[in-house]
Design a protein around this motif. Structure first.
Motif, PDB file in Angstrom:
ATOM      1  N   VAL A  12       5.131   8.003 -13.841  1.00  0.00           N
ATOM      2  CA  VAL A  12       6.482   7.653 -14.274  1.00  0.00           C
ATOM      3  C   VAL A  12       6.450   7.362 -15.758  1.00  0.00           C
ATOM      4  O   VAL A  12       5.412   6.967 -16.309  1.00  0.00           O
ATOM      5  CB  VAL A  12       7.002   6.435 -13.469  1.00  0.00           C
ATOM      6  N   GLN A  13       7.565   7.569 -16.420  1.00  0.00           N
ATOM      7  CA  GLN A  13       7.647   7.283 -17.846  1.00  0.00           C
ATOM      8  C   GLN A  13       7.895   5.794 -18.091  1.00  0.00           C
ATOM      9  O   GLN A  13       8.390   5.074 -17.214  1.00  0.00           O
ATOM     10  CB  GLN A  13       8.775   8.091 -18.482  1.00  0.00           C
ATOM     11  N   THR A  14       7.554   5.360 -19.278  1.00  0.00           N
ATOM     12  CA  THR A  14       7.825   3.980 -19.678  1.00  0.00           C
ATOM     13  C   THR A  14       9.300   3.647 -19.454  1.00  0.00           C
ATOM     14  O   THR A  14      10.184   4.427 -19.815  1.00  0.00           O
ATOM     15  CB  THR A  14       7.471   3.774 -21.160  1.00  0.00           C
ATOM     16  N   GLY A  15       9.516   2.494 -18.856  1.00  0.00           N
ATOM     17  CA  GLY A  15      10.873   2.058 -18.553  1.00  0.00           C
ATOM     18  C   GLY A  15      11.362   2.480 -17.188  1.00  0.00           C
ATOM     19  O   GLY A  15      12.431   2.027 -16.739  1.00  0.00           O
ATOM     20  N   GLY A  16      10.615   3.327 -16.520  1.00  0.00           N
ATOM     21  CA  GLY A  16      11.013   3.807 -15.208  1.00  0.00           C
ATOM     22  C   GLY A  16      10.674   2.831 -14.091  1.00  0.00           C
ATOM     23  O   GLY A  16      10.172   1.720 -14.336  1.00  0.00           O
ATOM     24  N   SER A  17      10.940   3.268 -12.877  1.00  0.00           N
ATOM     25  CA  SER A  17      10.742   2.437 -11.702  1.00  0.00           C
ATOM     26  C   SER A  17       9.978   3.195 -10.622  1.00  0.00           C
ATOM     27  O   SER A  17      10.066   4.424 -10.538  1.00  0.00           O
ATOM     28  CB  SER A  17      12.087   1.983 -11.129  1.00  0.00           C
ATOM     29  N   LEU A  18       9.264   2.444  -9.822  1.00  0.00           N
ATOM     30  CA  LEU A  18       8.609   2.969  -8.630  1.00  0.00           C
ATOM     31  C   LEU A  18       8.680   1.897  -7.560  1.00  0.00           C
ATOM     32  O   LEU A  18       8.704   0.695  -7.877  1.00  0.00           O
ATOM     33  CB  LEU A  18       7.145   3.313  -8.885  1.00  0.00           C
ATOM     34  N   ARG A  19       8.677   2.329  -6.314  1.00  0.00           N
ATOM     35  CA  ARG A  19       8.561   1.386  -5.204  1.00  0.00           C
ATOM     36  C   ARG A  19       7.357   1.768  -4.355  1.00  0.00           C
ATOM     37  O   ARG A  19       7.310   2.859  -3.791  1.00  0.00           O
ATOM     38  CB  ARG A  19       9.819   1.361  -4.335  1.00  0.00           C
ATOM     39  N   LEU A  20       6.423   0.851  -4.298  1.00  0.00           N
ATOM     40  CA  LEU A  20       5.257   1.037  -3.445  1.00  0.00           C
ATOM     41  C   LEU A  20       5.541   0.450  -2.068  1.00  0.00           C
ATOM     42  O   LEU A  20       6.206  -0.581  -1.943  1.00  0.00           O
ATOM     43  CB  LEU A  20       4.027   0.367  -4.043  1.00  0.00           C
ATOM     44  N   SER A  21       4.998   1.115  -1.065  1.00  0.00           N
ATOM     45  CA  SER A  21       5.079   0.618   0.306  1.00  0.00           C
ATOM     46  C   SER A  21       3.667   0.418   0.837  1.00  0.00           C
ATOM     47  O   SER A  21       2.731   1.115   0.435  1.00  0.00           O
ATOM     48  CB  SER A  21       5.814   1.611   1.202  1.00  0.00           C
ATOM     49  N   CYS A  22       3.546  -0.517   1.743  1.00  0.00           N
ATOM     50  CA  CYS A  22       2.273  -0.748   2.423  1.00  0.00           C
ATOM     51  C   CYS A  22       2.575  -0.908   3.906  1.00  0.00           C
ATOM     52  O   CYS A  22       3.190  -1.899   4.314  1.00  0.00           O
ATOM     53  CB  CYS A  22       1.583  -1.980   1.877  1.00  0.00           C
ATOM     54  N   ASN A  73       9.441  -6.973   8.515  1.00  0.00           N
ATOM     55  CA  ASN A  73       8.516  -7.265   9.609  1.00  0.00           C
ATOM     56  C   ASN A  73       8.704  -6.332  10.793  1.00  0.00           C
ATOM     57  O   ASN A  73       7.759  -6.054  11.525  1.00  0.00           O
ATOM     58  CB  ASN A  73       8.672  -8.723  10.047  1.00  0.00           C
ATOM     59  N   ALA A  74       9.914  -5.862  10.984  1.00  0.00           N
ATOM     60  CA  ALA A  74      10.157  -4.927  12.087  1.00  0.00           C
ATOM     61  C   ALA A  74       9.374  -3.632  11.902  1.00  0.00           C
ATOM     62  O   ALA A  74       8.980  -2.991  12.877  1.00  0.00           O
ATOM     63  CB  ALA A  74      11.652  -4.636  12.201  1.00  0.00           C
ATOM     64  N   LYS A  75       9.152  -3.271  10.647  1.00  0.00           N
ATOM     65  CA  LYS A  75       8.394  -2.053  10.343  1.00  0.00           C
ATOM     66  C   LYS A  75       6.954  -2.356   9.970  1.00  0.00           C
ATOM     67  O   LYS A  75       6.196  -1.424   9.670  1.00  0.00           O
ATOM     68  CB  LYS A  75       9.067  -1.301   9.189  1.00  0.00           C
ATOM     69  N   ASN A  76       6.585  -3.641   9.976  1.00  0.00           N
ATOM     70  CA  ASN A  76       5.229  -4.035   9.587  1.00  0.00           C
ATOM     71  C   ASN A  76       4.867  -3.463   8.213  1.00  0.00           C
ATOM     72  O   ASN A  76       3.762  -2.951   7.996  1.00  0.00           O
ATOM     73  CB  ASN A  76       4.210  -3.576  10.643  1.00  0.00           C
ATOM     74  N   THR A  77       5.802  -3.576   7.301  1.00  0.00           N
ATOM     75  CA  THR A  77       5.671  -2.949   5.982  1.00  0.00           C
ATOM     76  C   THR A  77       6.086  -3.929   4.893  1.00  0.00           C
ATOM     77  O   THR A  77       7.044  -4.694   5.074  1.00  0.00           O
ATOM     78  CB  THR A  77       6.545  -1.690   5.897  1.00  0.00           C
ATOM     79  N   ILE A  78       5.362  -3.898   3.788  1.00  0.00           N
ATOM     80  CA  ILE A  78       5.782  -4.647   2.608  1.00  0.00           C
ATOM     81  C   ILE A  78       6.027  -3.667   1.464  1.00  0.00           C
ATOM     82  O   ILE A  78       5.535  -2.533   1.487  1.00  0.00           O
ATOM     83  CB  ILE A  78       4.768  -5.728   2.183  1.00  0.00           C
ATOM     84  N   TYR A  79       6.778  -4.134   0.495  1.00  0.00           N
ATOM     85  CA  TYR A  79       7.170  -3.276  -0.612  1.00  0.00           C
ATOM     86  C   TYR A  79       6.913  -3.988  -1.939  1.00  0.00           C
ATOM     87  O   TYR A  79       6.970  -5.215  -2.030  1.00  0.00           O
ATOM     88  CB  TYR A  79       8.661  -2.933  -0.519  1.00  0.00           C
ATOM     89  N   LEU A  80       6.642  -3.199  -2.948  1.00  0.00           N
ATOM     90  CA  LEU A  80       6.536  -3.704  -4.306  1.00  0.00           C
ATOM     91  C   LEU A  80       7.467  -2.855  -5.161  1.00  0.00           C
ATOM     92  O   LEU A  80       7.174  -1.686  -5.436  1.00  0.00           O
ATOM     93  CB  LEU A  80       5.101  -3.615  -4.828  1.00  0.00           C
TER      94      LEU A  80
END
Length: 123
Positions: A12-22, A73-80
């Motif tokens: 991603v370029q500077t200033g952009g966004s991403l969402r990580l999932s676990c 919690n329903a999906k057993n997933t966290i996000y950043l």
């Protein structure tokens, strides 16, 4: 067997966004503290943030104004959610599973780790 699998990384370029999932499998992490760490080339692994069932979420000083942590919690997933990304955010990001009602920035608070996912922020 417990597995933590990260997804959502990339370039991603500077200033952009991403969402990580676990996504967690093998057991429920509904009441466990879950964390995110990162490791840049040539540097030690660094605490990014954590989210606890009962104690809320915590973020490291270098990201607290730009990143947020959430969980489903329903999906057993966290996000950043990572906004306003900077080149210094470039690293391999790791998801970690910890213990109930304990939140810490040290790796000793976490028992399970994902394989990591690359995030690269171009200038």
């Amino acid at each position: 067997q417990v597995q933590l699998v990260e997804s959502g990384g990339g370039l991603v370029q500077t200033g952009g966004s991403l969402r990580l999932s676990c996504a967690a499998s093998g057991r429920s992490f509904g009441r466990q503290t879950m964390g995110w760490f990162r490791q840049a080339p040539g540097k030690e692994r660094e605490f990014v943030g954590a989210i606890s069932w009962s104690l809320g979420s915590y973020l490291g000083d270098s990201v607290k104004d730009r990143f947020t942590i959430s969980r489903d919690n329903a999906k057993n997933t966290i996000y950043l959610q990572m906004n306003s990304l900077k080149p210094e955010d470039t690293a391999v990001y790791y998801c970690a599973g910890g213990r109930p009602d304990m939140v810490g920035a040290g790796e000793e608070f976490y028992d399970y780790w994902g394989q990591g996912i690359q995030v690269t922020v171009s200038s």
